[in-house]
Motif scaffolding. Structure first.
Motif, mmCIF file in Angstrom:
data_model
loop_
_atom_site.group_PDB
_atom_site.id
_atom_site.type_symbol
_atom_site.label_atom_id
_atom_site.label_comp_id
_atom_site.label_asym_id
_atom_site.label_seq_id
_atom_site.Cartn_x
_atom_site.Cartn_y
_atom_site.Cartn_z
ATOM 1 N N TYR A 44 0.831 -1.200 0.000
ATOM 2 C CA TYR A 44 0.000 0.000 0.000
ATOM 3 C C TYR A 44 0.865 1.249 0.000
ATOM 4 O O TYR A 44 0.581 2.215 -0.702
ATOM 5 C CB TYR A 44 -0.890 0.035 1.249
ATOM 6 N N LEU A 52 -3.884 4.362 4.397
ATOM 7 C CA LEU A 52 -4.349 2.989 4.462
ATOM 8 C C LEU A 52 -3.285 2.059 5.003
ATOM 9 O O LEU A 52 -3.571 1.145 5.783
ATOM 10 C CB LEU A 52 -4.771 2.514 3.060
ATOM 11 N N ASN C 44 -9.719 -5.477 -0.106
ATOM 12 C CA ASN C 44 -9.131 -4.160 0.141
ATOM 13 C C ASN C 44 -8.145 -3.796 -0.956
ATOM 14 O O ASN C 44 -8.181 -2.683 -1.486
ATOM 15 C CB ASN C 44 -8.401 -4.173 1.489
ATOM 16 N N LEU C 45 -7.300 -4.740 -1.258
ATOM 17 C CA LEU C 45 -6.286 -4.495 -2.277
ATOM 18 C C LEU C 45 -6.941 -4.162 -3.613
ATOM 19 O O LEU C 45 -6.486 -3.282 -4.341
ATOM 20 C CB LEU C 45 -5.382 -5.723 -2.398
ATOM 21 N N LEU C 48 -8.165 -0.597 -3.647
ATOM 22 C CA LEU C 48 -7.074 0.370 -3.826
ATOM 23 C C LEU C 48 -6.553 0.327 -5.247
ATOM 24 O O LEU C 48 -6.226 1.373 -5.830
ATOM 25 C CB LEU C 48 -5.959 0.076 -2.831
ATOM 26 N N SER C 51 -8.761 2.451 -7.231
ATOM 27 C CA SER C 51 -8.513 3.872 -7.030
ATOM 28 C C SER C 51 -7.270 4.298 -7.806
ATOM 29 O O SER C 51 -7.224 5.361 -8.426
ATOM 30 C CB SER C 51 -8.362 4.138 -5.536
ATOM 31 N N ARG C 52 -6.298 3.461 -7.777
ATOM 32 C CA ARG C 52 -5.045 3.768 -8.476
ATOM 33 C C ARG C 52 -5.276 3.853 -9.976
ATOM 34 O O ARG C 52 -4.707 4.691 -10.661
ATOM 35 C CB ARG C 52 -4.035 2.669 -8.154
ATOM 36 N N PRO C 68 -10.059 4.208 -1.125
ATOM 37 C CA PRO C 68 -9.593 4.127 0.268
ATOM 38 C C PRO C 68 -10.744 4.189 1.273
ATOM 39 O O PRO C 68 -10.697 3.548 2.304
ATOM 40 C CB PRO C 68 -8.689 5.347 0.396
#
Lengths: 183, 662, 109
Positions: A44, A52, C44-45, C48, C51-52, C68
């Motif tokens: 992350y 995060l 979760n990953l 993200l 989002s990236r 996030p």
């Protein structure tokens, strides 16, 4: 350089995950999970999600895993001793083949789905404060997702109450002492 | 002319009487359950029923007087119509119409009906269903009045079905005995066959003429019949309606229910199976006379069926031991005469015979009832005899009825029967055969009638004097007998033959109604057929001769007991059995229709219902249960197993989406 | 970092698959719960990564903040679920003296 870090940490995360599943001793599983979380946090970070990453360590590794550890210790499950490291017994059951097949299928499906995402666009310079600045998160969290935020707090309250009720030792009513206030 | 709403009172009176008697019956049942005495309500029921009939009779007389005060061509009283079915192009209204023909019918129904009701108050005394009886009887009169007064065929059909229902209820009145219930069912089912044809005929008429109002039909038929495409359809409709009439009026092939119907109480036999219900078919054809007059083939067919039925039934009455069965077959036979008249174009003669037959046949039935009542339910004539001394009133009145039935000169039956035979003879051609058949039947009629008289009232007393003490019936029963006997003897005055140059009252009265049919016949034949005066007088003489000769023969053969019957049975056993069985019709139906149907029903009940349908339904249930058991075995309670199912499903969905390329 | 997003997602899928395998295979209730945590982390990953991707494809490099945020929600829910699950494990242990999933078959039909 950061790419390399990513791949190493990725390998670490997968290894940790496998450790969770394969280890015989539950304490070993917890520690493997810890390793996995750390690797994920690093990923992350490298990807630019600083808040995060911190949250991951603080909450996941610092609270949830500790909780797991507490319970294992409480129930005295982590017997050391002449136990094999890997739980081989689980593979001998009838449904194990099927389970592995299911997992593999999911993995394969995802892989094929993802194979299209090949572009390597440069996000050469990450902003100093990361991609998830507190300001940005707060703006979304407390405005657009205000209601779910409040709901989550309610959920936490409910959980606290529920855990107390569930884990409470139920006392059998003792003959002769009938005090009406005893629950 | 549409504002004679009081006409609705005519059927309403007996309907009200029926309802009140019904209530009284239920009160009786309730009281009986509590063991309280309930005899009072029985008398009340009888009184109400009789009053209702009297009211109906009064209204009929009022109608008669009103009509006779009007000029002949306009003699129609119509009540306001009640709209029953409102479909776009075919509204069906219910209304009552009083014209000369229906007024004759209502007078017969209410007049003879009243006498029979009075008689029944004595005859049915002590019966457990006293109030129920009068409820049914009044209900019957209501339905019959509807039948004859209706202005449209659907309304007529309501009455038609209603009398069938009441007939079933009254035949099976003593259902505890077992066989009356079966007889009632047989009557109803046979009637149903006829009703089905009636309905088909109605539909055909509706399609061809576009209306079901009787007045409109009568008016439209002459025009429509001249169109070749329509005339065959009209003839077919007439044939179907005649088939319905055969069911109701017990003609071949639907007559075997009537002898069985004698299982009901005697007043029922008198009212329903002699005077009124069975005449509904005759009324129908007379009412629709242009429809039949338009088709000579149909007319010949109707006449032939009537004549053959008359012969078959008349011969079957020859050797019967049961007094009521003799009268039953006699009724079928006389109804055959009426249809012979209708088929010969003598519509007025048919109605005339209907009226006289109502008089003398009701009289004979009531007299037979008096005998049965006096002998404590003995119906076998071989066990009667010598009753003339013991039951003088019954005897005298019975003689009058027998005289009229056999057609002894100057009785009502003499004139009406002769008119029919003259009409058949006058038509010539094939009708001569029918005329001969009619003469033959008249001979048979005289014979069996006086055989009946002899066996019952004359000769040695063959009943057991220890057990049976015959006595005359109370006056409430004999008074109607006397009134009817006067009518039976003098009733001929209503239809005196044309040659005597005295007025034919009924013919003149009915002229407006039957005129359309007569006109059609005349147009076809080029003028009405007329026999010469000489031939007419000869026919009258011939009729009288046949009646007297064969009456004498029948009387002499049987006045000393059953010797004649036994001799015949020994000499010609097959013939005796054949006649006793009414030419084997019933046995034929039993073997070829009833039993196959019962077998088919049984087969369907077992194979189709039990195996197939129950199997299907139960099988569905069993299948559901087995599937459920199978599915239940999946609920192991093992979380991991559930997880596996969920995971497998998720994987499948993922692959599905993958392949679909979402 | 110029790792293609596909690789991130592949990693998430791998973690998820291992989590599924653990969930289905293991008998120890606590390890099952840990497998669930693993799966949640994989999710979760993925958030993200999404989002990236938004950041990669938008001109100013602005990530989608919902990524996030949802990840935070997921963390909270995971914590909650772990707490309740472990409480249940404790209750179960009191009754059955065991934490094996095989003992938990009382709802069988």
């Amino acid at each position: 350089m950061e790419n390399l870090l990513f791949y190493v940490m990725a390998a670490g995360a997968v290894a940790g995950a496998l450790g969770v599943v394969l280890a015989r001793n539950p304490i070993a599983s917890v520690l493997a999970l810890l390793a996995c979380f750390f690797c994920l946090a690093t990923i992350y970070l490298v990807a630019g999600f600083q808040l995060l990453a911190a949250a991951q360590i603080l909450v996941y590794a610092g609270a949830i895993l500790v909780l797991f550890l507490f319970v294992i210790m409480l129930l005295n499950l982590g017997q050391a001793g002449p136990l094999p490291k890997v739980d081989r017994e689980m593979f001998r059951r009838r449904r194990s083949t099927l389970s592995i097949a299911v997992a593999a299928a999911l993995l394969l499906a995802a892989a094929i789905a993802v194979s299209g995402f090949r572009e390597v666009t440069a996000l050469a310079a990450l902003p100093v404060h990361g991609l998830d600045t507190p300001a940005m998160l707060a703006a979304t969290l407390f405005r657009r997702y205000a209601l779910p935020f409040e709901a989550i707090s309610l959920l936490l309250l409910a959980t606290a109450v529920a855990v107390v009720v569930l884990a409470k030792r139920s006392r059998a009513p003792q003959a002769g002492s009938r005090d009406g206030d005893e629950a | 002319m549409h504002d004679h709403a009081w006409l609705w009172l005519l059927p309403a009176a007996p309907l009200l009487g029926s309802a009140i008697c019904g209530v009284l019956h239920f009160r009786t049942l309730a009281a009986r359950r509590k063991d309280a005495g309930a005899e009072g309500s029985g008398r009340l029921a009888a009184t109400i029923a009789v009053l209702a009939m009297a009211a109906a009779l009064g209204l009929s007389l009022l109608g008669l007087r009103t009509l006779s005060g009007m000029p002949a061509e306009e003699r129609v009283l119509q009540s306001p119509a009640w709209s029953w079915i409102r479909t776009g192009e075919f509204p069906i209204d219910l209304a009552l119409v009083l014209d000369p023909l229906s007024s004759v019918m209502t007078l017969v129904i209410t007049g003879v009906g009243l006498l029979i009701h009075i008689y029944a108050t004595g005859y049915m005394k002590g019966d457990r269903g006293y109030a129920k009886f009068f409820a049914y009887m009044n209900l019957f009169v209501f339905a019959m009045l509807l039948l004859v007064l209706s202005s449209s065929l659907p309304g007529l059909f309501i009455g038609w079905e209603g009398v069938g229902l009441c007939s079933y209820l009254l035949i099976g009145f003593w259902y505890e005995k077992g066989w009356p219930a079966e007889a009632g069912q047989k009557a109803f089912v046979m009637n149903r066959v006829g009703d089905a044809c009636f309905l088909l005929g109605t539909f055909l008429l509706a399609k061809t003429l576009g209306t079901l109002d009787i007045g409109a039909i009568v008016a439209a038929v002459p025009g429509a019949a001249s169109v070749p495409a329509l005339s065959s359809r009209l003839a077919l409709a007439g044939l179907l309606l005649f088939a319905g009439a055969c069911g109701k009026s017990a003609q071949i092939p639907l007559f075997t229910w009537l002898p069985d119907a004698m299982a009901g109480p005697t007043p029922v036999s008198a009212l329903i199976h002699a005077a009124t219900m069975v005449t509904a078919g005759v009324y129908l054809l007379a009412r629709l006379n242009p429809l039949y007059a338009a088709s000579p083939g149909l007319m010949l067919f109707v006449a032939s069926v009537g004549a053959v039925t008359a012969l078959v039934a008349g011969s079957s009455a020859l050797l019967q031991r049961d007094i009521k069965k003799v009268l039953a077959y006699s009724t079928v036979s006389q109804l055959g005469y009426m249809f012979l008249a209708l088929g010969s174009g003598a519509f007025a003669a048919a109605i005339f015979h209907l009226v006289t037959h109502a008089f003398f046949k009701a009289l004979l039935f009531l007299g037979a009832g008096s005998v049965i009542h006096g002998l404590h339910d003995e119906q076998d004539m071989h066990r009667m005899g010598g009753l003339a001394r013991r039951m003088p009133h019954t005897f005298a009145t019975f003689l009058a009825g027998a005289a009229a039935l056999s057609g002894l000169p100057l009785t009502s039956g003499f004139f009406s029967k002769d008119e029919i035979l003259s009409a058949a003879c006058a038509n010539g051609g094939a009708y001569w055969v029918l005329w001969v058949v009619g003469l033959l039947t008249a001979a048979l009629t005289a014979f069996y009638t006086w055989r009946m008289v002899a066996l019952t009232f004359f000769g040695r007393e063959r009943f057991d004097p220890e057990r049976v003490h015959p006595h005359e019936s109370p006056s409430v029963m004999t008074a109607p007998l006397w009134i009817l006997s006067v009518l039976a003897v003098l009733g001929g005055a209503l239809g005196l033959p044309a040659v005597s140059r005295l007025p034919h009252l009924i013919g003149r009265w009915l002229a407006p109604v039957i005129e359309p049919g007569l006109r059609l016949i005349a147009a076809r034949q080029g003028g009405a057929e007329h026999l010469s005066a000489g031939i007419e007088w000869s026919l009258l003489g011939l009729g009288a001769l046949i009646a007297l000769v064969f009456a004498h023969k029948g009387f002499r053969a049987c006045d000393d007991g059953p010797a004649f019957d036994e001799a015949v049975a020994r000499a010609q056993p097959l013939l005796a059995r054949f006649l006793d069985d009414a030419w084997g019709f019933d046995r034929f139906y039993q073997r070829w229709i009833v039993q196959p149907l019962v077998l088919a029903g049984f087969a369907i009940a077992v194979v189709v219902d039990q195996f197939a349908i129950d199997g299907l339904v139960d099988g569905a249930g069993t299948l559901a249960r087995r599937l459920g058991a199978r599915a239940r075995s999946m609920a192991t309670g093992q979380i991991a197993a559930y997880g596996l199912w969920m995971g497998a499903a998720a994987a499948l969905i993922a692959i599905f989406f993958l392949l679909r390329g979402t | 970092m110029t790792v293609p997003n596909g690789h991130l997602l592949l990693l998430a899928a791998a973690l998820f698959a291992v989590g599924v395998a653990g969930f289905l295979l293991r008998r120890n209730v606590i390890v099952v719960l840990m497998s669930i945590e693993l799966m949640l982390n994989a999710a979760n990953l993925s958030f993200l990564a999404g989002s990236r991707m938004h950041a990669l494809s938008s001109p100013g490099g602005i990530p989608d903040p919902q990524g996030p945020v949802f990840a935070i929600f997921v963390i909270v829910v995971a914590a909650v679920e772990a707490a309740v699950g472990l409480a249940l494990v404790i209750a179960m242990y009191r009754h059955k003296r065991s934490v094996s999933l095989d003992e938990l078959g009382e709802l069988k039909g």
